[in-house]
Design a protein around this motif. Structure first.
Motif, PDB file in Angstrom:
ATOM      1  N   ASP A  61      22.743 -25.014 109.752  1.00 43.85           N
ATOM      2  CA  ASP A  61      22.590 -23.441 109.883  1.00 43.85           C
ATOM      3  C   ASP A  61      21.741 -22.952 111.177  1.00 43.85           C
ATOM      4  O   ASP A  61      21.130 -23.564 111.626  1.00 43.85           O
ATOM      5  CB  ASP A  61      21.822 -23.005 108.786  1.00 43.85           C
ATOM      6  N   GLU A  95      35.708 -26.788 109.759  1.00 47.50           N
ATOM      7  CA  GLU A  95      35.389 -26.636 107.883  1.00 47.50           C
ATOM      8  C   GLU A  95      34.152 -26.444 107.350  1.00 47.50           C
ATOM      9  O   GLU A  95      33.732 -25.732 106.217  1.00 47.50           O
ATOM     10  CB  GLU A  95      36.141 -27.469 107.243  1.00 47.50           C
ATOM     11  N   GLU A 105      30.435 -24.585 106.604  1.00 48.56           N
ATOM     12  CA  GLU A 105      30.117 -23.001 106.314  1.00 48.56           C
ATOM     13  C   GLU A 105      28.774 -22.686 106.960  1.00 48.56           C
ATOM     14  O   GLU A 105      27.668 -23.631 106.043  1.00 48.56           O
ATOM     15  CB  GLU A 105      30.122 -22.685 105.234  1.00 48.56           C
ATOM     16  N   ARG A 106      28.634 -21.805 107.766  1.00 49.13           N
ATOM     17  CA  ARG A 106      27.623 -22.318 108.294  1.00 49.13           C
ATOM     18  C   ARG A 106      26.373 -20.222 108.246  1.00 49.13           C
ATOM     19  O   ARG A 106      27.073 -19.170 108.336  1.00 49.13           O
ATOM     20  CB  ARG A 106      27.007 -22.134 109.974  1.00 49.13           C
ATOM     21  N   LYS A 107      25.058 -20.794 106.963  1.00 44.32           N
ATOM     22  CA  LYS A 107      24.803 -19.542 106.486  1.00 44.32           C
ATOM     23  C   LYS A 107      23.099 -19.773 108.082  1.00 44.32           C
ATOM     24  O   LYS A 107      23.169 -20.264 109.217  1.00 44.32           O
ATOM     25  CB  LYS A 107      24.177 -19.970 105.509  1.00 44.32           C
TER      26      LYS A 107
END
Length: 146
Positions: A54, A12, A14-16
């Motif tokens: 990230d 869950e 969220e990768r940038k």
């Protein structure tokens, strides 16, 4: 009512994609910032035992600098395990042959020496020139303190 600590789960997160321009930057300062982003320490949901970081793209790796006299004295070595199997390479030689590996070596030295650290190191992408093939991921360019 007792509040419980929220831990990030691997699925869950969220990768940038983050873009760092290494032009004129000091190697160690660049590496610490990249390692912190790879580990996810810049996020509020940082969890030490989960990969919350990230992706990091470093461009212009051939323009990174060292302070003081380190450019002349710093050397990289590897040992094959055999007698006489110690190979050394100066910083200048390494920058001439493969500048990407110099930054990868510095950043991976700042990551944990575990399976999690190796997984975080896989999210580092280093390129010698200003071009990179990750335009489709829309990386956000950040200014790192010099």
């Amino acid at each position: 009512m007792k509040k419980s600590t929220q831990f990030a789960k691997t699925g869950e997160v969220e990768r940038k994609w983050v873009l760092i321009d290494a032009d004129g930057m000091t190697l160690g300062r660049l590496a610490t910032q990249a390692a912190m982003i790879l580990r996810g320490k810049n996020k509020p949901q940082y969890t030490p035992n989960a990969d919350t970081g990230d992706f990091v793209i470093v461009i212009n790796a051939d323009k990174v600098v060292l302070t003081g006299n380190k450019a002349n004295t710093k050397s990289y070595w590897r040992y094959s395990g055999y007698l006489g199997g110690l190979k050394t390479e100066s910083f200048k030689e390494a920058m001439a042959k493969h500048p990407e590996r110099v930054i990868e070596h510095a950043v991976k030295g700042m990551l944990p020496k575990t399976t999690l650290g190796r997984k975080q190191g896989m999210k580092l992408k280093v390129y010698a020139g200003p071009e990179h093939p990750h335009a489709a991921q829309n990386p956000v360019k950040i200014d790192v303190e010099a």
